[in-house]
Scaffold this motif. Structure first.
Motif, mmCIF file in Angstrom:
data_model
loop_
_atom_site.group_PDB
_atom_site.id
_atom_site.type_symbol
_atom_site.label_atom_id
_atom_site.label_comp_id
_atom_site.label_asym_id
_atom_site.label_seq_id
_atom_site.Cartn_x
_atom_site.Cartn_y
_atom_site.Cartn_z
ATOM 1 N N TYR A 35 1.298 -4.884 11.606
ATOM 2 C CA TYR A 35 0.672 -6.144 10.726
ATOM 3 C C TYR A 35 0.561 -6.914 12.645
ATOM 4 C CZ TYR A 35 1.896 -4.149 6.746
ATOM 5 O OH TYR A 35 1.672 -3.181 5.905
ATOM 6 N N GLN A 48 -2.135 1.378 10.117
ATOM 7 C CA GLN A 48 -0.644 2.058 9.988
ATOM 8 C C GLN A 48 -1.032 4.166 11.316
ATOM 9 O OE1 GLN A 48 0.214 4.661 6.066
ATOM 10 N NE2 GLN A 48 1.364 2.737 5.752
ATOM 11 N N LEU A 90 3.872 -7.671 14.433
ATOM 12 C CA LEU A 90 5.012 -6.967 13.007
ATOM 13 C C LEU A 90 4.646 -5.456 13.617
ATOM 14 C CD1 LEU A 90 5.647 -9.457 11.171
ATOM 15 C CD2 LEU A 90 7.238 -8.883 12.850
ATOM 16 N N PHE A 99 9.083 7.613 -1.171
ATOM 17 C CA PHE A 99 7.760 7.577 -1.651
ATOM 18 C C PHE A 99 8.248 6.083 -2.349
ATOM 19 C CE2 PHE A 99 6.136 11.028 -2.298
ATOM 20 C CZ PHE A 99 6.996 12.174 -2.165
ATOM 21 N N THR A 100 8.910 5.254 -2.030
ATOM 22 C CA THR A 100 9.672 3.791 -2.332
ATOM 23 C C THR A 100 8.455 2.427 -1.574
ATOM 24 O OG1 THR A 100 11.364 3.408 -0.723
ATOM 25 C CG2 THR A 100 11.690 4.623 -2.574
ATOM 26 N N TYR A 101 7.671 2.714 -1.315
ATOM 27 C CA TYR A 101 6.904 1.974 -0.336
ATOM 28 C C TYR A 101 7.700 0.966 0.190
ATOM 29 C CZ TYR A 101 3.310 4.593 -3.864
ATOM 30 O OH TYR A 101 2.934 4.766 -4.363
ATOM 31 N N GLU A 102 9.022 1.099 0.446
ATOM 32 C CA GLU A 102 9.499 -0.115 0.752
ATOM 33 C C GLU A 102 9.532 -0.290 2.273
ATOM 34 O OE1 GLU A 102 14.200 -0.609 -0.193
ATOM 35 O OE2 GLU A 102 14.445 -1.891 1.818
ATOM 36 N N GLN A 103 8.936 -0.934 2.867
ATOM 37 C CA GLN A 103 9.320 -0.804 4.581
ATOM 38 C C GLN A 103 10.035 -1.232 6.025
ATOM 39 O OE1 GLN A 103 5.182 -1.384 5.948
ATOM 40 N NE2 GLN A 103 4.915 -0.393 4.605
ATOM 41 N N PHE A 105 11.027 -3.557 9.239
ATOM 42 C CA PHE A 105 10.213 -4.813 10.292
ATOM 43 C C PHE A 105 11.277 -4.578 11.327
ATOM 44 C CE2 PHE A 105 6.305 -6.070 8.168
ATOM 45 C CZ PHE A 105 6.352 -5.522 6.705
ATOM 46 N N GLY A 106 10.973 -4.932 12.339
ATOM 47 C CA GLY A 106 10.977 -5.052 13.372
ATOM 48 C C GLY A 106 11.259 -6.885 13.952
ATOM 49 N N GLN B 33 6.489 -6.269 -3.764
ATOM 50 C CA GLN B 33 7.709 -6.127 -3.101
ATOM 51 C C GLN B 33 7.792 -7.892 -2.730
ATOM 52 O OE1 GLN B 33 8.442 -3.574 -0.057
ATOM 53 N NE2 GLN B 33 6.085 -2.020 -1.142
ATOM 54 N N TYR B 35 9.864 -10.175 0.404
ATOM 55 C CA TYR B 35 9.782 -10.326 1.721
ATOM 56 C C TYR B 35 10.919 -11.414 2.118
ATOM 57 C CZ TYR B 35 8.436 -5.465 2.802
ATOM 58 O OH TYR B 35 8.529 -4.056 2.452
ATOM 59 N N LEU B 43 10.134 -9.383 9.235
ATOM 60 C CA LEU B 43 10.477 -9.383 7.752
ATOM 61 C C LEU B 43 11.657 -9.089 7.076
ATOM 62 C CD1 LEU B 43 7.157 -10.262 7.774
ATOM 63 C CD2 LEU B 43 7.173 -10.213 5.640
ATOM 64 N N HIS B 45 13.343 -6.868 3.682
ATOM 65 C CA HIS B 45 12.968 -6.531 2.045
ATOM 66 C C HIS B 45 13.602 -7.194 1.402
ATOM 67 C CE1 HIS B 45 12.717 -3.488 -1.399
ATOM 68 N NE2 HIS B 45 11.225 -3.899 -0.528
ATOM 69 N N LEU B 48 11.819 -4.422 -4.775
ATOM 70 C CA LEU B 48 10.273 -4.149 -5.398
ATOM 71 C C LEU B 48 10.576 -3.806 -6.664
ATOM 72 C CD1 LEU B 48 8.806 -1.226 -3.245
ATOM 73 C CD2 LEU B 48 10.312 -1.505 -5.764
ATOM 74 N N ARG B 50 7.987 -1.879 -9.410
ATOM 75 C CA ARG B 50 6.965 -1.192 -9.421
ATOM 76 C C ARG B 50 5.980 -2.112 -11.168
ATOM 77 N NH1 ARG B 50 7.903 3.308 -7.222
ATOM 78 N NH2 ARG B 50 10.037 3.873 -6.320
ATOM 79 N N GLY B 97 1.231 2.813 0.961
ATOM 80 C CA GLY B 97 2.121 1.700 1.069
ATOM 81 C C GLY B 97 1.364 0.622 1.843
#
Lengths: 114, 111
Positions: A35, A48, A90, A99-103, A105-106, B33, B35, B43, B45, B48, B50, B97
């Motif tokens: 990003y 991605q 980023l 499957f949670t879509y949680e990412q 980040f650095g 979500q 952040y 960032l 998290h 989240l 749904r 995602g």
């Protein structure tokens, strides 16, 4: 357990130069997203990588390219730098199987183009 | 263009007060979500929710989602100075995602 790491932390480049930024994903993660965050704005999706292939791409020119290595780490390359490329870059990692879509980040690489 | 827009752009409150910020988005989503970002760094998290959920709680955080209005809100209760940060909502509309962020709300909590 190391989180997402990025290098370098800061970078100053001149217009027209090329830059490479690096990212190591969180342990167990196989997907890396990049990003760009300009000052005062929200992050914008660049692309991605999954299974060493670019899976999807945002609205960025071909000057922005990347790579994912077999160990899931990734590089972002930007050619022919413009002043407008100055931003915080980023890296985010995730696990395809979650499957949670949680990412995750650095801390980012702050690029300044002069 | 950004999918989400946060409101307000900036918020200044005192410790112990509640902070509420809103997010509106444009297209149907899989999830939304929130952040947090401290001083222009990475960032973190927060939570989240749904698309088939209406409310979620995590510690001092409460998130609501109204898909009919394409909006969400984040409530931080009993705020602390350490909550000072920028808060972003991000939506996911595909199965891979990809996150689409808003411009963020800058929150300042004074002791």
């Amino acid at each position: 357990d190391a989180g997402v790491t990025q290098s370098p932390t800061h970078l100053i480049k001149t217009r027209g130069q090329q830059v490479t930024l690096r990212c190591s994903p969180k342990s167990g993660h196989d997907t890396v997203s990049w990003y760009q965050q300009a000052l005062g704005q929200g992050p914008q999706f660049i692309f991605q990588y999954y299974e060493e292939e670019e899976r999807q791409r945002g609205n960025f020119p071909d000057r922005f390219s990347g790579h994912q290595f077999p160990n899931y780490s990734s590089e972002l390359n930007v050619n022919a730098l413009l002043l407008g490329d100055s931003a915080l870059y980023l890296c985010a990692s995730s696990w395809e199987g979650s499957f949670t879509y949680e990412q995750y980040f650095g801390p980012g690489t702050r690029l300044t183009v002069t | 263009s950004q999918q989400g827009e946060e409101d307000p752009q900036a918020l200044s409150i005192q410790e112990g007060e509640n902070a509420t910020m809103n997010c509106s988005y444009k297209t149907s989503i899989n999830n939304l979500q929130w952040y947090r970002q401290n001083s222009g760094r990475g960032l973190v998290h927060l939570i989240l929710i749904r698309s088939n959920e209406r409310e979620k709680h995590s510690g001092r955080l409460r998130v609501t989602l109204d898909t009919s209005k394409k909006s969400s809100s984040l409530l931080i209760t009993a705020s602390r100075a350490a909550d000072t940060a920028s808060y972003f909502c991000a939506t996911t509309t595909d199965s891979w995602g990809k996150l689409q962020f808003g411009a963020g709300t800058q929150v300042v909590v004074t002791p």
